[in-house]
Write an enzyme that holds these catalytic residues in place. Sequence first.
Site, mmCIF file in Angstrom:
data_model
loop_
_atom_site.group_PDB
_atom_site.id
_atom_site.type_symbol
_atom_site.label_atom_id
_atom_site.label_comp_id
_atom_site.label_asym_id
_atom_site.label_seq_id
_atom_site.Cartn_x
_atom_site.Cartn_y
_atom_site.Cartn_z
ATOM 1 N N GLY A 1 -8.172 5.737 -4.421
ATOM 2 C CA GLY A 1 -7.872 6.560 -3.249
ATOM 3 C C GLY A 1 -7.192 7.845 -3.664
ATOM 4 O O GLY A 1 -7.051 8.145 -4.858
ATOM 5 N N GLY A 2 -6.762 8.610 -2.665
ATOM 6 C CA GLY A 2 -6.080 9.856 -2.957
ATOM 7 C C GLY A 2 -4.777 9.646 -3.702
ATOM 8 O O GLY A 2 -4.298 10.537 -4.414
ATOM 9 N N VAL B 1 -6.018 1.385 -8.058
ATOM 10 C CA VAL B 1 -5.424 0.052 -7.930
ATOM 11 C C VAL B 1 -6.118 -0.871 -8.923
ATOM 12 O O VAL B 1 -7.353 -0.912 -8.979
ATOM 13 C CB VAL B 1 -5.566 -0.503 -6.498
ATOM 14 N N LYS C 1 -0.787 -0.730 -8.048
ATOM 15 C CA LYS C 1 -1.172 0.613 -7.598
ATOM 16 C C LYS C 1 -0.455 1.654 -8.452
ATOM 17 O O LYS C 1 0.770 1.726 -8.452
ATOM 18 C CB LYS C 1 -0.849 0.798 -6.121
ATOM 19 N N ASP D 1 -0.458 5.454 9.238
ATOM 20 C CA ASP D 1 -1.723 5.543 8.493
ATOM 21 C C ASP D 1 -2.542 4.270 8.665
ATOM 22 O O ASP D 1 -3.031 3.679 7.701
ATOM 23 C CB ASP D 1 -1.451 5.817 7.021
#
Length: 863
Positions: free
Chosen positions: A541-542, A546, A561, A657
């Site tokens: 992801g941004g 992970v 992560k 989020d």
Amino acid sequence: MVNLNKNKSSKISLSCLLLLFLQHLFSIGADNYNLYHAVEDLAINCGAIGNSTSDLDQTRRTWIGDNNSNDQFTLIEHEKDSVSASATQVNPSVKQVPYYTARLSFSEFTYSFRVTDGQKFIRLHFFPATYGYFDRSNSLFSVKAGFYTLLKDFNASAISEESFFREYCINVGQARSLNITFTPTLTHKLDSYAFINGIELVSMPTNLYYSKPGGEELKLVGHGNSFPIMNNTALETVYRINVGGSPISSEKDTGMYRYWDIDDSFLEKKYEHSLPAVYGSDLRPKYEIIPSYTAPDDVYLTARSYGMNATTNYNVTWNFKVDTKFIYMVRLHFCELELTLTEANQRVFQIFVADMLAEKRADVILWTGYNLVPYYKDYAILFDKSGSSKQLNLSIKLQPVQTRFAYDVILNGVEIFKVSDIGTGNLAGVNPEPRQSPPQSLVPPTKPPKRSKVTTVVATVAGAGSGIIVLSFICFLIFRRTTLASDNNRNSKLRHIPLAPSKSSQSYGSSLPSDLCRYFSLAQITAATYNFDEVLVIGVGGFGKVYKGYIDENNTPVAIKRLKSGSQQGAHEFKTEIEMLSQLRHLHLVSLVGYCNDENEMILVYDFMARGTLRDHLYDSDNKPLSWKQRLEICLGAAQGLHYLHTGAKHSIIHRDIKTTNILIDEKWVAKVSDFGLSKIGPTGMSQSHISTVVKGSIGYLDPEYYKRQRLTHKSDVYSFGVVLLEVLCARPPLLLSMDKHQASLVEWARGCHKNGEIDRMVDPFLRGTIVPQCLNRYIDTAFNCLLEDGNQRLSMNDVVWGLEFTMQLQESIEGGLEVVNKREEIALLKNSVNDVEENDVLFMSTDELSTRSKTSKMTTER
């Protein structure tokens, strides 16, 4: 006339020769038609000079002495002190090649092989004898093949007094090189050494034991899902059994030199009528489904088949001892040998593996279509890692299923493989206790090798140096005490978050309780992820990547992560997530295990969620689509987690989020809300209804009010969750690509469908016809009431929980033909008569519990 006879004689001779030649070709084809021809077929006779012919089998295979120069492998001696030696004691039962010579060393040595890429067999041969100065009881070492640990603190003399071998399967990558390293365990004693008698490196057919990309995966018994054997794992052959037949030596295998043992010693019981079904050599298996090299003919032409007309309901069981804390691959070989069986449902039986049901109705004819057609079934077994036992019993049990025919069970072969840990590549299991050393009088003296001199010097200096060591230790304690005192003063602001001193530690001044947040060093994280190997990446992801890893001696899987370094905003989110999750504990919130803050690295460690994200099961994935009930349960769980954040925690929290990639699913299909990097403490005062903050979140999920006015409220999470509800129903992303290739909102598209009466168009095609209409209408109402433009008019997360519970009630009740009762309305009546219960407690009570409390309260009032 003479010439005529001569020509006739010549023709007869040529005919005879041709006939003999054809017979020879036929015999070769009959014996070798199913052979596999290995690209690599390398056999090393360690410690030997020159090439030798093996007397292990009748193939007259050549074993290469490792003292010879060879372009296929190189011997690397790290301290140039390994020796070649012959066994001191001669055992007549042990074959000379490759067991009478060995490579031995008190320090590490490596065989480096140059091979093609692909899957290989590695066989390590050992004969734990005494070799000159090397006493058999002092062999203690580890073996690694590339990344994989094959043996650890291994004492061969504890295994056997005779020769034996260990077999492994690994995949060689594009580098086309493989290093097999032997390392003495000197931490136990200084005279520990490593040795090896023989090494085989043999190619195997692609995907013989590994899962074919995009193909069928192993059935994970007892868990209802599948398990792939990927190229980034290694296997150890624990058992290879020819059921009901004789041992099959390596030269009678299908070109891969595998050895097949007999099953007698593994059978739990033997019945008087339990004779092996051995058939004549005139019969041959018909390889129509699996390759002919899968197993030798003798495996499929012998079997255990108990009483072809048995009427008693018995079972037959094989027991195999295996190490705990590993996943095992079990391959069962079948071939219907009873020629009178030609149809399905004639021989039907159940298969239990490790006391778990693997096949409810096994039917070889149903699988193959004919008799004499070989077939196999693969299963994966995961033992509980929490137990203290070092070994467990892996049983294979066959139980007849009663049909109108009297036939019962059949099994032809068994293969059991240990699967390496994904994070560490470990295959090393439990080692038996070492055997007693032979009397020294039986060990003839010999000139010690180079390393023994070092050992002698160490022993001589040890006594003289002990005083220096003690003095140094005292000085170290004094220095350490002073250093710790200084560190305590310097880190007094950090005592609630145990951020370890590092090259770039930051003081966050947090007030988190230290017992809820565990610190990991960068070395521990690196080991858990094999130096952040790309094959372990399970998400991107941004924020970064992970990885899946294992901690606590490889017993606990975790998600690791790794945040992108150098970002101030990343550091802030890192701190926020630690602060938030360390204080939150709920069934439907992902748990933070710990973190690492070493050398500019910001790393978070979470509980591992075996089934990934909710989005992984909705679209753009190869996963099987979720049923409607599964989707409702996941949505309800996530809603309960959000409701806890909004009202149940010490401080009200706005997630900020919410999206399908931040709803994770564990092995039991329990949904958990994750990723609290953007979270904010909610409004604290009665007069405050929102937080003014910069807009953060994900496009497609953002609350329009929050986006326009930069006013964050709990209803902002509600809006985002409404988008999630639409994703779950429609199996479409939050941003759709329109006909003119512009992005369109899923919310607006769904509103258009609803307005035009095209509700069926909204529903995932997989779900059409499975959702009760009343349930669908209630679900859509709940979703659109989360998505209202005016935040004040939206549902609360409490209302969403009730709405989803009632939706599930509608589905289950109407499917079962029951009367539907709105639980919320019923409980609203009941809770008015409950005097001593808080509002929030009532929300989580069942109807029965409320009814009981109501009656008790009423009786108390009447008194």
